[in-house]
Design an enzyme around this catalytic site. Sequence first.
Site, PDB file in Angstrom:
ATOM      1  N   MET A  30      22.512 -20.779  20.508  1.00  0.00           N
ATOM      2  CA  MET A  30      21.986 -20.163  21.722  1.00  0.00           C
ATOM      3  C   MET A  30      20.936 -19.102  21.374  1.00  0.00           C
ATOM      4  O   MET A  30      20.577 -18.278  22.207  1.00  0.00           O
ATOM      5  CB  MET A  30      23.108 -19.553  22.563  1.00  0.00           C
ATOM      6  CG  MET A  30      24.067 -20.581  23.119  1.00  0.00           C
ATOM      7  SD  MET A  30      24.938 -20.048  24.610  1.00  0.00           S
ATOM      8  CE  MET A  30      25.749 -18.553  24.043  1.00  0.00           C
ATOM      9  N   LEU A  33      19.291 -15.296  16.600  1.00  0.00           N
ATOM     10  CA  LEU A  33      19.867 -15.760  15.339  1.00  0.00           C
ATOM     11  C   LEU A  33      20.147 -14.619  14.366  1.00  0.00           C
ATOM     12  O   LEU A  33      19.363 -13.679  14.249  1.00  0.00           O
ATOM     13  CB  LEU A  33      18.923 -16.769  14.679  1.00  0.00           C
ATOM     14  CG  LEU A  33      18.555 -17.992  15.532  1.00  0.00           C
ATOM     15  CD1 LEU A  33      17.624 -18.909  14.761  1.00  0.00           C
ATOM     16  CD2 LEU A  33      19.797 -18.746  15.981  1.00  0.00           C
ATOM     17  N   HIS A  37      24.004 -17.824  11.533  1.00  0.00           N
ATOM     18  CA  HIS A  37      23.268 -19.025  11.938  1.00  0.00           C
ATOM     19  C   HIS A  37      22.434 -19.574  10.781  1.00  0.00           C
ATOM     20  O   HIS A  37      22.381 -20.788  10.558  1.00  0.00           O
ATOM     21  CB  HIS A  37      22.317 -18.700  13.094  1.00  0.00           C
ATOM     22  CG  HIS A  37      22.976 -18.282  14.357  1.00  0.00           C
ATOM     23  ND1 HIS A  37      22.862 -16.999  14.878  1.00  0.00           N
ATOM     24  CD2 HIS A  37      23.765 -18.955  15.232  1.00  0.00           C
ATOM     25  CE1 HIS A  37      23.532 -16.925  16.006  1.00  0.00           C
ATOM     26  NE2 HIS A  37      24.097 -18.090  16.243  1.00  0.00           N
ATOM     27  N   GLY A 149      29.877 -22.803  12.996  1.00  0.00           N
ATOM     28  CA  GLY A 149      30.583 -21.709  12.340  1.00  0.00           C
ATOM     29  C   GLY A 149      32.059 -21.710  12.683  1.00  0.00           C
ATOM     30  O   GLY A 149      32.462 -22.036  13.808  1.00  0.00           O
ATOM     31  N   GLU A 150      32.880 -21.331  11.708  1.00  0.00           N
ATOM     32  CA  GLU A 150      34.322 -21.241  11.944  1.00  0.00           C
ATOM     33  C   GLU A 150      34.707 -19.994  12.735  1.00  0.00           C
ATOM     34  O   GLU A 150      35.861 -19.869  13.140  1.00  0.00           O
ATOM     35  CB  GLU A 150      35.068 -21.280  10.611  1.00  0.00           C
ATOM     36  CG  GLU A 150      34.989 -22.646   9.934  1.00  0.00           C
ATOM     37  CD  GLU A 150      35.718 -22.706   8.606  1.00  0.00           C
ATOM     38  OE1 GLU A 150      36.152 -21.642   8.104  1.00  0.00           O
ATOM     39  OE2 GLU A 150      35.843 -23.815   8.053  1.00  0.00           O
ATOM     40  N   LYS A 151      33.772 -19.088  12.974  1.00  0.00           N
ATOM     41  CA  LYS A 151      34.103 -17.919  13.793  1.00  0.00           C
ATOM     42  C   LYS A 151      34.593 -18.364  15.172  1.00  0.00           C
ATOM     43  O   LYS A 151      35.546 -17.805  15.709  1.00  0.00           O
ATOM     44  CB  LYS A 151      32.899 -16.990  13.958  1.00  0.00           C
ATOM     45  CG  LYS A 151      33.237 -15.727  14.776  1.00  0.00           C
ATOM     46  CD  LYS A 151      32.035 -14.846  14.997  1.00  0.00           C
ATOM     47  CE  LYS A 151      31.182 -15.338  16.131  1.00  0.00           C
ATOM     48  NZ  LYS A 151      31.822 -15.085  17.460  1.00  0.00           N
ATOM     49  N   GLN A 155      36.298 -23.562  19.466  1.00  0.00           N
ATOM     50  CA  GLN A 155      35.137 -24.386  19.811  1.00  0.00           C
ATOM     51  C   GLN A 155      34.920 -25.487  18.778  1.00  0.00           C
ATOM     52  O   GLN A 155      34.656 -26.644  19.130  1.00  0.00           O
ATOM     53  CB  GLN A 155      33.885 -23.512  19.897  1.00  0.00           C
ATOM     54  CG  GLN A 155      32.591 -24.292  20.033  1.00  0.00           C
ATOM     55  CD  GLN A 155      31.381 -23.394  20.049  1.00  0.00           C
ATOM     56  OE1 GLN A 155      31.050 -22.844  21.091  1.00  0.00           O
ATOM     57  NE2 GLN A 155      30.709 -23.216  18.922  1.00  0.00           N
ATOM     58  N   SER A 188      26.064 -12.759  17.839  1.00  0.00           N
ATOM     59  CA  SER A 188      24.927 -12.318  18.640  1.00  0.00           C
ATOM     60  C   SER A 188      25.326 -11.204  19.593  1.00  0.00           C
ATOM     61  O   SER A 188      24.501 -10.363  19.958  1.00  0.00           O
ATOM     62  CB  SER A 188      24.352 -13.506  19.424  1.00  0.00           C
ATOM     63  OG  SER A 188      23.861 -14.491  18.533  1.00  0.00           O
TER      64      SER A 188
END
EC number: 6.3.2.1
Length: 282
Positions: A30, A33, A37, A149-151, A155, A188
């Site tokens: 989104m 960055l 990212h 990303g695993e954060k 998701q 972000s």
Amino acid sequence: MKVIDSISTLRQTVNAWRRNGESVGFVPTMGNLHDGHLKLVKKAKAHNDNVVVSIFVNPMQFGANEDLDAYPRTIEEDKAKLISVGADAVFLPSVAEMYPAGLDAQTFVEVPGISDSHCGASRPGHFRGVATVVTKLFNMVQPDDAFFGEKDFQQLQVIRALARDLSMAVTIHGVPTEREASGLAMSSRNGYLSKEEKATASAIYEEMQRVKAGIEGGNIDFSELEDAMVTNLEAKGFKKDYCQVVNASTFKAATANDKELVLLVAMFMGKTRLIDNLQITR
């Protein structure tokens, strides 16, 4: 780096690569960055001949009272960063390009079960929006590999499920969370934090490490560990959204028999919602 704003041009670009026998990696974002990212883009470059990065602030995944309008848009800075790490194309579609019939008339994709808890419960409709836009983007790019990303662990699992269940010919790669020196997960939304709030926010990672150490040391009273973490964070000014040790596959509360766990955390610091997680093997 090609800058593309239409689906037709994106497809022409990817088809030209395909005709040359070249592979395609994809990183959906989104925008706004950060180094997390860019790590995804570097991983994609290591796996593929060409990498497409999309930047699209997807209105379908924001709730009525969320930060769609306030979400940072930094396109020129983002393009410079992507060039620096070797992205081959950036896809910058408009809302009209992505949803020509409007959001209300849009066919949607929903992943049952794992979409319903945690972030799914706190943000109704969020994962439906994520699953729908990712499915559309996968259909446009037709990537060999896609990187997340695993954060955003929940998701990531939602996307793995939709790719599996819809028989998509894409390999989903999870990339470990990129952290600041303090341990705070890069996001972000960290830009919403004041300097003081950002310093305090590092306590989330410290507390997660304490829970992990407890479990690895043999403590299976997960509720006790969760409660202690919440108490410590609330004392520092956080407000709890959720904090739970779950089965890493089902996202149901962990039991003494579970071996692969993940600690899922969402906390508010002021108005800013911060999420993080830690995978734990018993």
